[in-house]
Design a protein around this motif. Sequence first.
Motif, PDB file in Angstrom:
ATOM      1  N   UNK A 184      46.189  -3.946 -13.551  1.00  0.00           N
ATOM      2  CA  UNK A 184      46.740  -3.089 -12.529  1.00  0.00           C
ATOM      3  C   UNK A 184      45.645  -2.234 -11.868  1.00  0.00           C
ATOM      4  N   UNK A 185      44.711  -1.776 -12.676  1.00  0.00           N
ATOM      5  CA  UNK A 185      43.623  -0.972 -12.152  1.00  0.00           C
ATOM      6  C   UNK A 185      42.773  -1.773 -11.167  1.00  0.00           C
ATOM      7  N   UNK A 186      42.566  -3.040 -11.452  1.00  0.00           N
ATOM      8  CA  UNK A 186      41.773  -3.902 -10.553  1.00  0.00           C
ATOM      9  C   UNK A 186      42.459  -4.066  -9.202  1.00  0.00           C
ATOM     10  N   UNK A 187      43.746  -4.222  -9.218  1.00  0.00           N
ATOM     11  CA  UNK A 187      44.494  -4.421  -7.977  1.00  0.00           C
ATOM     12  C   UNK A 187      44.392  -3.161  -7.116  1.00  0.00           C
ATOM     13  N   UNK A 188      44.520  -2.018  -7.692  1.00  0.00           N
ATOM     14  CA  UNK A 188      44.437  -0.768  -6.950  1.00  0.00           C
ATOM     15  C   UNK A 188      43.028  -0.601  -6.396  1.00  0.00           C
ATOM     16  N   UNK A 189      42.039  -0.886  -7.213  1.00  0.00           N
ATOM     17  CA  UNK A 189      40.655  -0.769  -6.777  1.00  0.00           C
ATOM     18  C   UNK A 189      40.352  -1.749  -5.648  1.00  0.00           C
ATOM     19  N   UNK A 190      40.798  -2.975  -5.777  1.00  0.00           N
ATOM     20  CA  UNK A 190      40.582  -3.975  -4.724  1.00  0.00           C
ATOM     21  C   UNK A 190      41.321  -3.604  -3.447  1.00  0.00           C
ATOM     22  N   UNK A 191      42.507  -3.071  -3.563  1.00  0.00           N
ATOM     23  CA  UNK A 191      43.269  -2.642  -2.391  1.00  0.00           C
ATOM     24  C   UNK A 191      42.554  -1.487  -1.693  1.00  0.00           C
ATOM     25  N   UNK A 192      42.072  -0.542  -2.484  1.00  0.00           N
ATOM     26  CA  UNK A 192      41.326   0.573  -1.922  1.00  0.00           C
ATOM     27  C   UNK A 192      40.062   0.088  -1.223  1.00  0.00           C
ATOM     28  N   UNK A 193      39.345  -0.793  -1.853  1.00  0.00           N
ATOM     29  CA  UNK A 193      38.115  -1.331  -1.280  1.00  0.00           C
ATOM     30  C   UNK A 193      38.411  -2.104   0.004  1.00  0.00           C
ATOM     31  N   UNK A 194      39.430  -2.913  -0.022  1.00  0.00           N
ATOM     32  CA  UNK A 194      39.808  -3.680   1.167  1.00  0.00           C
ATOM     33  C   UNK A 194      40.210  -2.743   2.310  1.00  0.00           C
ATOM     34  N   UNK A 195      40.989  -1.716   1.998  1.00  0.00           N
ATOM     35  CA  UNK A 195      41.405  -0.752   3.022  1.00  0.00           C
ATOM     36  C   UNK A 195      40.200  -0.019   3.593  1.00  0.00           C
ATOM     37  N   UNK A 196      39.300   0.393   2.723  1.00  0.00           N
ATOM     38  CA  UNK A 196      38.093   1.078   3.173  1.00  0.00           C
ATOM     39  C   UNK A 196      37.267   0.185   4.087  1.00  0.00           C
ATOM     40  N   UNK A 197      37.120  -1.065   3.739  1.00  0.00           N
ATOM     41  CA  UNK A 197      36.352  -1.998   4.564  1.00  0.00           C
ATOM     42  C   UNK A 197      37.022  -2.223   5.916  1.00  0.00           C
ATOM     43  N   UNK A 198      38.317  -2.297   5.941  1.00  0.00           N
ATOM     44  CA  UNK A 198      39.024  -2.461   7.214  1.00  0.00           C
ATOM     45  C   UNK A 198      38.854  -1.230   8.103  1.00  0.00           C
ATOM     46  N   UNK A 199      38.912  -0.055   7.516  1.00  0.00           N
ATOM     47  CA  UNK A 199      38.702   1.168   8.286  1.00  0.00           C
ATOM     48  C   UNK A 199      37.280   1.214   8.814  1.00  0.00           C
ATOM     49  N   UNK A 200      36.346   0.880   7.976  1.00  0.00           N
ATOM     50  CA  UNK A 200      34.944   0.842   8.386  1.00  0.00           C
ATOM     51  C   UNK A 200      34.733  -0.167   9.516  1.00  0.00           C
ATOM     52  N   UNK A 201      35.346  -1.306   9.423  1.00  0.00           N
ATOM     53  CA  UNK A 201      35.239  -2.331  10.454  1.00  0.00           C
ATOM     54  C   UNK A 201      35.848  -1.855  11.770  1.00  0.00           C
ATOM     55  N   UNK A 202      36.933  -1.118  11.705  1.00  0.00           N
ATOM     56  CA  UNK A 202      37.559  -0.580  12.904  1.00  0.00           C
ATOM     57  C   UNK A 202      36.634   0.404  13.607  1.00  0.00           C
TER      58      UNK A 202
END
Length: 75
Positions: free
Chosen positions: A1-19
């Motif tokens: 569960x911790x991995x999923x949250x971390x990956x979701x956070x990382x993915x969201x951060x990367x999308x924001x950065x890309x925007x």
Amino acid sequence: MKKVVLLTFLFSFLLILLTFLNYKIEVVESEIRDLEFINKKLEKELIFYKSEWEYVNSPENISFLTNKYLNHKPA
């Protein structure tokens, strides 16, 4: 569960950065277009001023102006 949250956070951060990066690229491209327009305008003005300078400094024009304003005769 911790991995999923971390990956979701990382993915969201990367999308924001890309925007933000995409926005910055658009701003820079807009500035480049504006500068290219100004550059073309300045090149046209330079061509005009060069032709004006050639006319003003032509020997015929200098001779005409000398005769008109200085009453100077060639030696």
